[in-house]
Design a protein around this motif. Structure first.
Motif, PDB file in Angstrom:
ATOM      1  N   TRP A   9       0.840  -1.179   0.000  1.00 31.47           N
ATOM      2  CA  TRP A   9       0.000   0.000   0.000  1.00 31.47           C
ATOM      3  C   TRP A   9       0.879   1.233   0.000  1.00 31.47           C
ATOM      4  N   ASN A  10       0.303   2.348  -0.383  1.00 32.12           N
ATOM      5  CA  ASN A  10       1.068   3.596  -0.413  1.00 32.12           C
ATOM      6  C   ASN A  10       1.733   3.829   0.932  1.00 32.12           C
ATOM      7  N   ALA A  11       3.024   3.749   0.950  1.00 28.71           N
ATOM      8  CA  ALA A  11       3.743   3.931   2.209  1.00 28.71           C
ATOM      9  C   ALA A  11       3.655   5.388   2.652  1.00 28.71           C
ATOM     10  N   ALA A  12       3.480   5.575   3.948  1.00 28.44           N
ATOM     11  CA  ALA A  12       3.423   6.921   4.511  1.00 28.44           C
ATOM     12  C   ALA A  12       4.559   7.085   5.500  1.00 28.44           C
ATOM     13  N   ALA A  79      -7.178  13.630  12.444  1.00 30.69           N
ATOM     14  CA  ALA A  79      -7.711  12.424  11.810  1.00 30.69           C
ATOM     15  C   ALA A  79      -9.230  12.497  11.723  1.00 30.69           C
ATOM     16  N   ARG A  80      -9.747  12.094  10.589  1.00 30.84           N
ATOM     17  CA  ARG A  80     -11.195  12.028  10.420  1.00 30.84           C
ATOM     18  C   ARG A  80     -11.699  10.640  10.805  1.00 30.84           C
ATOM     19  N   GLY A  94      -4.967  11.381   3.872  1.00 34.25           N
ATOM     20  CA  GLY A  94      -4.895  11.803   5.256  1.00 34.25           C
ATOM     21  C   GLY A  94      -5.023  10.650   6.226  1.00 34.25           C
ATOM     22  N   GLU A  95      -5.286  10.980   7.484  1.00 35.14           N
ATOM     23  CA  GLU A  95      -5.446   9.985   8.530  1.00 35.14           C
ATOM     24  C   GLU A  95      -6.922   9.778   8.841  1.00 35.14           C
ATOM     25  N   TRP A  96      -7.265   8.516   9.110  1.00 41.95           N
ATOM     26  CA  TRP A  96      -8.648   8.155   9.415  1.00 41.95           C
ATOM     27  C   TRP A  96      -8.677   7.145  10.552  1.00 41.95           C
ATOM     28  N   GLU A 124      -2.898   7.580   4.870  1.00 44.89           N
ATOM     29  CA  GLU A 124      -2.724   7.519   3.413  1.00 44.89           C
ATOM     30  C   GLU A 124      -3.067   6.124   2.884  1.00 44.89           C
ATOM     31  N   ASN A 125      -4.200   5.600   3.352  1.00 50.13           N
ATOM     32  CA  ASN A 125      -4.734   4.307   2.920  1.00 50.13           C
ATOM     33  C   ASN A 125      -3.873   3.124   3.340  1.00 50.13           C
ATOM     34  N   ARG A 126      -3.040   3.325   4.328  1.00 51.87           N
ATOM     35  CA  ARG A 126      -2.253   2.223   4.873  1.00 51.87           C
ATOM     36  C   ARG A 126      -2.556   2.094   6.357  1.00 51.87           C
ATOM     37  N   PRO A 127      -3.001   0.912   6.817  1.00 54.67           N
ATOM     38  CA  PRO A 127      -3.236   0.751   8.252  1.00 54.67           C
ATOM     39  C   PRO A 127      -1.905   0.790   8.993  1.00 54.67           C
TER      40      PRO A 127
END
Length: 277
Positions: A9-12, A79-80, A94-96, A124-127
């Motif tokens: 996944w997109n690394a953040a 974070a949302r 972003g962060e969720w 960024e879509n990475r847990p």
């Protein structure tokens, strides 16, 4: 982390030390929410209509969210929150916080013990971290991206099973009212696994099966359809415990995938072959 989609996944940018501290606070939050739900647990909550059932489910969710929100929001003020548990797909940048305040809620209402509270931070879509608390056993499972998975601080490892014919496997129903194509695929996959695996378990929720894969108690779990909230926590736990994650066709798994397979490395290929029949 094992060689799976979670590592592609997109690394953040990550600060493992600060994320570890954040995970500890997240675990405290899910444990507090679990205590609130445990106080409501007991006999079967009777309902005569679908509307009554939905109100009872929502009441449990609100009790847990009233505990989770004031604890998690200050940890990452920017974070949302994902508001709908059954939604899937990629998240905006972003962060969720992806939270299931009462994972296995329907079990809770029926006096069954298989339920939990989960919280996962997605960046960024990475847990990047996840905490799952089982209030009736007092167990808390945690995972940190590139930092391993644990149960109450003890490292978790998937099983070393290499023979699917000796394997205990499991599946789950993602949600009520699936379309006919999905329900038929679920049925045919169970039939195929009954031929190839030792024992097949079928129950909800998905998260509890995934915890068992991460802990080496179950060798493989698969599910067709699903949502972020019921798959992300367990997928991170399994991956960090050394398991392999894909969809049911062997492609990299994302929250947009139509299926998930989480398995010990020694049976992943055979499980894929079974599910492809």
């Amino acid at each position: 982390m094992s060689d799976s989609i979670l590592s592609t996944w997109n690394a953040a940018p990550a600060d493992t030390a600060s994320d570890a501290g954040l995970l500890a606070q997240t675990a405290i939050a899910v444990e507090a929410a679990g205590s609130a739900l445990r106080e409501r647990f007991g006999g079967v909550v009777r309902h005569r209509t679908r509307e009554e059932l939905m109100r009872a489910l929502a009441a449990n969710d609100e009790v847990a969210l009233d505990v989770l929100r004031p604890r998690l929001t200050p940890l990452r003020p920017g974070a949302r929150w994902v508001e709908k548990e059954l939604e899937g797909g990629a998240l905006p940048p972003g962060e969720w916080w992806v939270v299931d305040p009462a994972e296995g809620n329907v079990n809770h209402l029926h006096g069954l013990p298989e339920w939990a509270v989960t919280a996962t931070l997605v960046r960024e879509n990475r847990p990047v971290l996840s905490a799952v608390h089982l209030p009736l056993t007092g167990e808390t499972y945690t995972a940190l991206a590139d930092g391993g998975a644990s149960l109450d601080g003890r490292p978790l490892h998937v099983s070393g099973t290499t023979d699917l014919g000796l394997g205990l496997v499991a599946t789950s129903q993602a949600r009520p009212d699936e379309d006919e194509a999905v329900t038929r695929r679920i049925g045919s996959s169970i039939t195929a696994m009954l031929h190839d695996a030792l024992v097949v378990r079928t129950s909800v929720p998905a998260t509890l099966h995934l915890l068992n894969v991460a802990a080496g108690r179950i060798d493989a779990f698969w599910q067709f359809a699903g949502a972020r909230a019921d798959l992300l926590p367990g997928a991170l736990l399994v991956s960090e415990a050394g398991g392999r994650i894909s969809d049911a066709e062997g492609r990299p798994w994302t929250t947009e995938s139509e299926s998930l397979l989480a398995a010990a490395p020694g049976v992943h290929t055979d499980a894929l072959a079974t599910l492809s029949r």
